[in-house]
Scaffold this motif. Structure first.
Motif, PDB file in Angstrom:
ATOM      1  N   LEU B 269      -0.492 -16.246 -30.153  1.00  0.00           N
ATOM      2  CA  LEU B 269       0.584 -16.046 -31.135  1.00  0.00           C
ATOM      3  C   LEU B 269       1.587 -17.201 -31.047  1.00  0.00           C
ATOM      4  O   LEU B 269       2.075 -17.695 -32.061  1.00  0.00           O
ATOM      5  N   GLN B 270       1.854 -17.654 -29.823  1.00  0.00           N
ATOM      6  CA  GLN B 270       2.743 -18.812 -29.646  1.00  0.00           C
ATOM      7  C   GLN B 270       2.136 -20.038 -30.307  1.00  0.00           C
ATOM      8  O   GLN B 270       2.825 -20.850 -30.910  1.00  0.00           O
ATOM      9  N   GLN B 271       0.814 -20.152 -30.162  1.00  0.00           N
ATOM     10  CA  GLN B 271       0.115 -21.292 -30.738  1.00  0.00           C
ATOM     11  C   GLN B 271       0.308 -21.333 -32.256  1.00  0.00           C
ATOM     12  O   GLN B 271       0.558 -22.389 -32.831  1.00  0.00           O
ATOM     13  N   VAL B 272       0.203 -20.163 -32.883  1.00  0.00           N
ATOM     14  CA  VAL B 272       0.383 -20.095 -34.337  1.00  0.00           C
ATOM     15  C   VAL B 272       1.794 -20.570 -34.700  1.00  0.00           C
ATOM     16  O   VAL B 272       1.983 -21.380 -35.615  1.00  0.00           O
ATOM     17  N   LEU B 273       2.788 -20.103 -33.943  1.00  0.00           N
ATOM     18  CA  LEU B 273       4.175 -20.498 -34.221  1.00  0.00           C
ATOM     19  C   LEU B 273       4.360 -22.001 -34.019  1.00  0.00           C
ATOM     20  O   LEU B 273       4.960 -22.682 -34.863  1.00  0.00           O
ATOM     21  N   LEU B 274       3.828 -22.526 -32.907  1.00  0.00           N
ATOM     22  CA  LEU B 274       3.965 -23.964 -32.639  1.00  0.00           C
ATOM     23  C   LEU B 274       3.363 -24.776 -33.774  1.00  0.00           C
ATOM     24  O   LEU B 274       3.888 -25.804 -34.182  1.00  0.00           O
ATOM     25  N   ASN B 275       2.235 -24.265 -34.279  1.00  0.00           N
ATOM     26  CA  ASN B 275       1.581 -24.933 -35.379  1.00  0.00           C
ATOM     27  C   ASN B 275       2.450 -24.965 -36.628  1.00  0.00           C
ATOM     28  O   ASN B 275       2.577 -25.987 -37.298  1.00  0.00           O
ATOM     29  N   LEU B 276       3.058 -23.818 -36.923  1.00  0.00           N
ATOM     30  CA  LEU B 276       3.943 -23.753 -38.092  1.00  0.00           C
ATOM     31  C   LEU B 276       5.152 -24.662 -37.874  1.00  0.00           C
ATOM     32  O   LEU B 276       5.615 -25.339 -38.794  1.00  0.00           O
ATOM     33  N   PHE B 277       5.668 -24.696 -36.622  1.00  0.00           N
ATOM     34  CA  PHE B 277       6.817 -25.544 -36.312  1.00  0.00           C
ATOM     35  C   PHE B 277       6.450 -27.012 -36.542  1.00  0.00           C
ATOM     36  O   PHE B 277       7.204 -27.778 -37.128  1.00  0.00           O
ATOM     37  N   LYS B 278       5.248 -27.364 -36.060  1.00  0.00           N
ATOM     38  CA  LYS B 278       4.794 -28.756 -36.180  1.00  0.00           C
ATOM     39  C   LYS B 278       4.710 -29.145 -37.658  1.00  0.00           C
ATOM     40  O   LYS B 278       5.189 -30.205 -38.070  1.00  0.00           O
ATOM     41  N   ASN B 279       4.102 -28.268 -38.462  1.00  0.00           N
ATOM     42  CA  ASN B 279       3.984 -28.541 -39.897  1.00  0.00           C
ATOM     43  C   ASN B 279       5.359 -28.653 -40.547  1.00  0.00           C
ATOM     44  O   ASN B 279       5.585 -29.496 -41.409  1.00  0.00           O
ATOM     45  N   SER B 345      -4.974 -20.903 -36.956  1.00  0.00           N
ATOM     46  CA  SER B 345      -3.877 -19.929 -37.026  1.00  0.00           C
ATOM     47  C   SER B 345      -4.326 -18.687 -37.784  1.00  0.00           C
ATOM     48  O   SER B 345      -4.050 -17.558 -37.375  1.00  0.00           O
ATOM     49  N   ARG B 346      -5.009 -18.923 -38.895  1.00  0.00           N
ATOM     50  CA  ARG B 346      -5.439 -17.772 -39.685  1.00  0.00           C
ATOM     51  C   ARG B 346      -6.455 -16.933 -38.918  1.00  0.00           C
ATOM     52  O   ARG B 346      -6.387 -15.704 -38.920  1.00  0.00           O
ATOM     53  N   SER B 347      -7.407 -17.600 -38.227  1.00  0.00           N
ATOM     54  CA  SER B 347      -8.398 -16.810 -37.493  1.00  0.00           C
ATOM     55  C   SER B 347      -7.724 -16.027 -36.365  1.00  0.00           C
ATOM     56  O   SER B 347      -8.125 -14.906 -36.064  1.00  0.00           O
ATOM     57  N   ILE B 348      -6.686 -16.601 -35.771  1.00  0.00           N
ATOM     58  CA  ILE B 348      -5.958 -15.888 -34.718  1.00  0.00           C
ATOM     59  C   ILE B 348      -5.267 -14.642 -35.298  1.00  0.00           C
ATOM     60  O   ILE B 348      -5.395 -13.539 -34.784  1.00  0.00           O
ATOM     61  N   ILE B 349      -4.567 -14.848 -36.410  1.00  0.00           N
ATOM     62  CA  ILE B 349      -3.826 -13.723 -36.999  1.00  0.00           C
ATOM     63  C   ILE B 349      -4.787 -12.655 -37.519  1.00  0.00           C
ATOM     64  O   ILE B 349      -4.549 -11.454 -37.358  1.00  0.00           O
ATOM     65  N   THR B 350      -5.897 -13.078 -38.109  1.00  0.00           N
ATOM     66  CA  THR B 350      -6.885 -12.115 -38.597  1.00  0.00           C
ATOM     67  C   THR B 350      -7.445 -11.306 -37.437  1.00  0.00           C
ATOM     68  O   THR B 350      -7.618 -10.085 -37.536  1.00  0.00           O
ATOM     69  N   ALA B 351      -7.713 -11.990 -36.318  1.00  0.00           N
ATOM     70  CA  ALA B 351      -8.231 -11.282 -35.137  1.00  0.00           C
ATOM     71  C   ALA B 351      -7.213 -10.277 -34.603  1.00  0.00           C
ATOM     72  O   ALA B 351      -7.571  -9.329 -33.923  1.00  0.00           O
ATOM     73  N   HIS B 352      -5.948 -10.487 -34.933  1.00  0.00           N
ATOM     74  CA  HIS B 352      -4.914  -9.542 -34.519  1.00  0.00           C
ATOM     75  C   HIS B 352      -4.737  -8.414 -35.549  1.00  0.00           C
ATOM     76  O   HIS B 352      -3.796  -7.630 -35.445  1.00  0.00           O
ATOM     77  N   GLY B 353      -5.610  -8.422 -36.549  1.00  0.00           N
ATOM     78  CA  GLY B 353      -5.508  -7.398 -37.582  1.00  0.00           C
ATOM     79  C   GLY B 353      -4.374  -7.673 -38.554  1.00  0.00           C
ATOM     80  O   GLY B 353      -3.933  -6.785 -39.280  1.00  0.00           O
ATOM     81  N   GLY B 354      -3.909  -8.909 -38.554  1.00  0.00           N
ATOM     82  CA  GLY B 354      -2.768  -9.255 -39.394  1.00  0.00           C
ATOM     83  C   GLY B 354      -3.146 -10.196 -40.528  1.00  0.00           C
ATOM     84  O   GLY B 354      -4.333 -10.418 -40.809  1.00  0.00           O
ATOM     85  N   ARG B 355      -2.122 -10.752 -41.162  1.00  0.00           N
ATOM     86  CA  ARG B 355      -2.341 -11.610 -42.324  1.00  0.00           C
ATOM     87  C   ARG B 355      -1.328 -12.747 -42.275  1.00  0.00           C
ATOM     88  O   ARG B 355      -0.198 -12.549 -41.824  1.00  0.00           O
ATOM     89  N   ILE B 356      -1.743 -13.925 -42.704  1.00  0.00           N
ATOM     90  CA  ILE B 356      -0.816 -15.060 -42.765  1.00  0.00           C
ATOM     91  C   ILE B 356      -0.937 -15.687 -44.143  1.00  0.00           C
ATOM     92  O   ILE B 356      -2.044 -15.813 -44.669  1.00  0.00           O
ATOM     93  N   TRP B 357       0.199 -16.011 -44.747  1.00  0.00           N
ATOM     94  CA  TRP B 357       0.153 -16.636 -46.063  1.00  0.00           C
ATOM     95  C   TRP B 357       1.386 -17.521 -46.263  1.00  0.00           C
ATOM     96  O   TRP B 357       2.364 -17.405 -45.526  1.00  0.00           O
TER      97      TRP B 357
END
Lengths: 131, 376
Positions: B269-279, B345-357
């Motif tokens: 989850l941190q990785q997803v956030l870091l990725n969004l921060f980087k972008n 990031s999307r595969s991580i969030i999907t694996a968590h049963g969540g959604r990213i958009w």
């Protein structure tokens, strides 16, 4: 005038770094005043005594190089010792060209810091004597 | 329909006629869009004189319906059936079920038992192969995710170094001051103690960064546990703080608490956030005419009992034609990117049963949404 107590001004946005510099310099008997931002330093009253500025390059409002430029343009020269968290060569070159006394990379050695401060205060004393 | 009508149309049991009628019914059912037919036949109408013909019919049907979308359940009265009748029935059907003493028993032919055993073995092998492949895939995905984490951290290296150098420099300065106070002809213990306390504080601060780094770098299996999103956000910010400072980005965190905990892998989850921060940093790097601002908002998702995280930047935004593709792997608008960050990031969030958009932010920039389900 040259007998007045010299002061070292420290501008660093990192609170613990700022306090560490205050403690270190106080522990060797140097008068210190610390500021979290360039603007806070600019807003502070200046005494007529030898002084120098220990300046962090990365600052949130006005960065170190901008403050250096600002002080030069305002005709308020003060010798500057730059401190930086990482060895940024182009930045150090710019700072030195603009008249900085020294450019130290954190973590710095006590000896190097005190030597740079001594040199900066000497510079300021000489400049004051010439005025 | 009545059994007599079906089987004894014309007064006689005609094997070929009845068989072909089933074929025609199946055809009709299939052409009407059904998946197949289910036949439940009672044999209560059978008389001894039809038995031989019917037995042949059953044997034929048993052969012909193999592979057809057709399930047939035939019922025979046990009472009044002789031993030979029962043998005939079990021979002409794939299996037979009988009730004895109130308990149902299954009678299978040896051939069917063999076939079932064969299928079971094949299934087992197939399942094992699927499990092996799934595992290989999972390991490969975890490794890919780790590589992506390392890439992101590499891009943050200078600012993370700063986050470590800063407390280390303060520790050295405080330690030196402490020594001076102690070595003085009149030791100043109060000042020395204050300096020593700061050394401990800065040591902890550097350690916090080290821990965050180590967790992101280590080769660990994904571990799902109860996580508090505000902690995850805080930990990601420790590593990104320097990057934001360097790019003169003002960061605001809004926690609209209390947040329900979620189940997840803290590191991913941190990785997803870091990725969004980087972008976000990249999207804002060219912005000069307005504030570079990043807002992280976390709130409970009522009535879904989960958490919604939004990361909003004041950057250049994403072109509408591009937005649909940003989560695809190998899709990138940057000259130096792999195009894997958002896909992972999307595969991580999907694996968590969540959604990213992603959506455009007003009046400029982008806003990324991450919706995660709650624990219940």
């Amino acid at each position: 005038m040259n007998d007045a107590v010299p002061t070292v001004f420290v501008v660093d946005d990192d609170e613990s770094m700022r306090n560490a510099l205050r403690r270190l310099l106080s522990s060797v008997g140097i008068a210190v005043e610390v500021f979290p931002t360039a603007r806070a330093f600019l807003a502070s009253p200046r005494r007529d005594a030898p002084a120098c500025l220990l300046l962090d390059v990365r600052l949130p409002d006005l960065n170190g190089l901008e403050l250096q430029k600002h002080l030069a343009q305002a005709g308020a020269p003060i010798p500057i010792v730059f401190l930086t968290g990482h060895g940024d060569i182009p930045m150090s070159v710019r700072a030195m060209k603009a008249g900085a006394v020294e450019f130290l990379t954190k973590p710095f050695r006590e000896h190097d810091l005190l030597e740079a401060i001594r040199q900066a205060l000497d510079t300021d004393r000489a400049a004051r004597a010439a005025r | 329909m009545a059994c007599e009508e079906c089987y004894l149309s014309g007064g006689e049991f005609d094997l070929d006629r009845v068989s072909s009628e089933w074929g025609a019914r199946l055809e009709r059912a299939l052409s009407a869009g059904y998946d197949g037919i289910r036949v439940t036949g009672s044999t209560g109408w059978l008389q001894t004189r039809e038995w031989r013909d019917f037995w042949k019919y059953e044997a034929t049907l048993n052969e012909t319906i193999v592979g057809q979308p057709m399930t047939v359940l035939c019922t025979y009265p046990l009472v009044g059936s002789g031993g030979c009748d029962i043998l005939d029935v079990t021979h002409t059907h794939q299996s037979a079920i009988t009730k004895r003493g109130g308990i149902w028993e299954v009678i299978e032919t040896a051939a069917l038992k063999d076939a079932k055993e064969e299928i079971r073995k094949l299934n087992e092998e197939l399942e094992q192969r699927v499990a092996d492949r799934t595992n290989e895939l999972r390991v490969a995905q975890a490794e890919l995710a780790r590589v992506e984490r390392l890439t992101t951290l590499g891009e943050f290296a200078a600012s993370i170094t700063h986050e470590i150098v800063q407390p280390v420099a303060a520790m050295i300065a405080n330690g030196t001051a402490c020594l001076h106070w102690l070595e003085n002809s009149q030791p100043n213990l109060v000042a020395a103690r204050e300096a020593a306390l700061s050394v401990v504080r800065d040591g902890n601060r550097a350690d916090e960064v080290f821990r965050g780094l180590r967790a992101l770098v280590q080769k660990a299996e994904p571990r799902v546990a109860r996580v508090d999103i505000d902690t995850v956000v805080e930990e990601a910010l420790v590593l990104a703080r320097g990057e934001f400072l360097q790019h003169e980005i003002v960061v605001r965190t809004e926690i609209e608490g209390p947040l329900p905990p979620v189940m997840g892998d803290r590191i991913q989850l941190q990785q997803v956030l870091l990725n969004l921060f980087k972008n976000a940093v990249q999207a804002m790097s060219g912005v000069e005419d307005r504030r570079r601002e990043l807002v992280i908002h976390c709130g409970a998702r009522t009535p879904y009992d989960g958490v919604l995280i939004t990361v909003t930047d004041s950057g250049t935004g994403i072109e509408p034609g591009v937005r649909e593709h940003i989560f695809e792997s190998m899709f990138t608008t940057k000259s130096d990117g792999m195009g894997m960050g958002l896909a992972i990031s999307r595969s991580i969030i999907t694996a968590h049963g969540g959604r990213i958009w992603a959506a455009p932010a007003e009046p400029f920039g982008s806003v990324f949404h991450i919706a995660l389900p709650g624990i219940s």
